[in-house]
Design a protein around this motif. Structure first.
Motif, PDB file in Angstrom:
ATOM      1  N   GLU A   5       0.768  -1.105   0.160  1.00 30.71           N
ATOM      2  CA  GLU A   5       0.008  -0.040   0.030  1.00 30.71           C
ATOM      3  C   GLU A   5       0.838   1.504   0.119  1.00 30.71           C
ATOM      4  N   HIS A 161      -9.956   0.929  -0.555  1.00 32.91           N
ATOM      5  CA  HIS A 161      -9.116   2.230   0.357  1.00 32.91           C
ATOM      6  C   HIS A 161      -9.963   2.872   0.979  1.00 32.91           C
ATOM      7  N   SER A 259      -0.881  -1.164   6.884  1.00 33.10           N
ATOM      8  CA  SER A 259      -0.679   0.090   6.471  1.00 33.10           C
ATOM      9  C   SER A 259       0.184   0.909   7.592  1.00 33.10           C
ATOM     10  N   ASP A 284       2.170   2.276   3.975  1.00 31.26           N
ATOM     11  CA  ASP A 284       1.487   3.390   3.654  1.00 31.26           C
ATOM     12  C   ASP A 284       2.179   4.426   3.257  1.00 31.26           C
TER      13      ASP A 284
END
Length: 323
Positions: A5, A161, A259, A284
């Motif tokens: 991610e 998301h 994340s 993230d």
């Protein structure tokens, strides 16, 4: 280490979103401008790879930062989705050992979204990143039935998301403070995650995974609260006429990624309600930037070497076909 991610931004997309009327826009684009996020989001070359090296990350799976092209009208959504995908495809061609990508889809035009998913699958993309709504239309709306069937047939994983709540919800539930606190409450502190969990739960209740048992989705932030509420959510199964309990779909059709939230307590809960082969690593980037030392300390919390290897690389290799 495969981080799944990891964001980038196309300036034309951000400009189009900022130009939308307030009720259709997405105020979370302001997070792109905090600190040096804009510079990091724009870089798809040496600086990004140098950061990966510092972290000990071998592969990033790139995705266009929120809200993608989903707030846009069909024509600009089609144009900018294709442009974003072409740009990132060329970046992957230049760095095949270090980068992969989720596609951006023009969800305002469901037929075009299917066609773009087919096209990007042919370019070697590992799936697509979507958001829970396109305007007022949720992901489980029947107009997206062909998209889910195509994703299953092509083995394209869908990452759902976080997305800012609709304007009416923001005003009713997330307002009354100063503007920045309102925004934080509606996004990273709470609203993003409730919205994403609801989108996934609606897909389950709609019977999407009964019709498409091979379809796989990813939820960030350790499952966007949903794995913490399965005891209550399971009660929906009989009412909705599902074949199985909600928690069973989570264990068979949903992957969870961290994340960048490297919290051992969240890890322990995720392992308890799913299995180690359902967990994925992500940072993230650039919104979270854990160091190599922080990542290493978190990996030491895994109960076994096998579970650690699955989280760090094995599950992503299997899910996304990374050799």
């Amino acid at each position: 280490m495969i981080a799944i991610e990891e964001h980038w931004q196309l300036p034309e997309v951000a400009a189009e979103v900022r130009a939308l009327p307030e009720q259709r826009g997405d105020a979370s684009v302001m997070f792109d401008e905090i600190d040096d996020n804009a510079e990091r989001l724009a870089d798809l070359g040496d600086a990004r790879i140098a950061w990966m090296d510092d972290q000990g990350v071998d592969i990033q799976i790139l995705s266009l930062t929120p809200p993608g092209t989903q707030p846009l009208d069909p024509a600009p959504a089609r144009l900018l989705s294709r442009r974003a995908n072409d740009i990132v495809a060329e970046v992957i061609r230049r760095h095949p050992a270090r980068l992969r990508a989720f596609a951006t889809l023009p969800m305002a035009d469901p037929e075009a979204a299917v066609a773009e998913l087919e096209r990007t699958a042919g370019l070697g993309f590992v799936g697509a990143m979507l958001y829970g709504r396109t305007g007022p239309t949720p992901l489980d709306d029947p107009r997206y039935n062909e998209l889910w069937a195509t994703a299953e047939a092509l083995r394209q994983t869908i990452f759902i998301h976080p997305q800012i709540p609709a304007g009416t919800v923001r005003r009713a539930a997330y307002s009354g403070f100063d503007p920045l606190t309102d925004l934080g409450l509606a996004t990273f502190a709470w609203g993003w995650h409730v919205e994403t969990a609801l989108a996934a739960l609606r897909l389950i209740v709609r019977g999407t995974f009964d019709r498409h048992p091979g379809l796989q989705i990813v939820l960030g932030h350790w499952g966007e609260l949903l794995p913490f509420w399965t005891g209550r959510a399971d009660s929906l199964s009989a009412i909705a006429g599902l074949d199985r309990k909600v928690s069973d779909y989570i264990r068979s059709n949903v992957y969870l990624t961290c994340s960048g939230m490297l919290d051992p307590a969240l890890l322990r809960h995720a392992v308890a309600v799913t299995t180690p082969d359902r967990l994925l690593f992500s940072t993230d980037y650039p919104f979270q930037r854990p160091s190599r030392a922080e990542i290493g300390a978190f990996l030491a919390e895994f109960p076994t070497d096998e579970a650690r290897e699955l989280f760090a690389t094995g599950n992503a290799r299997a899910l996304f076909g990374i050799s």
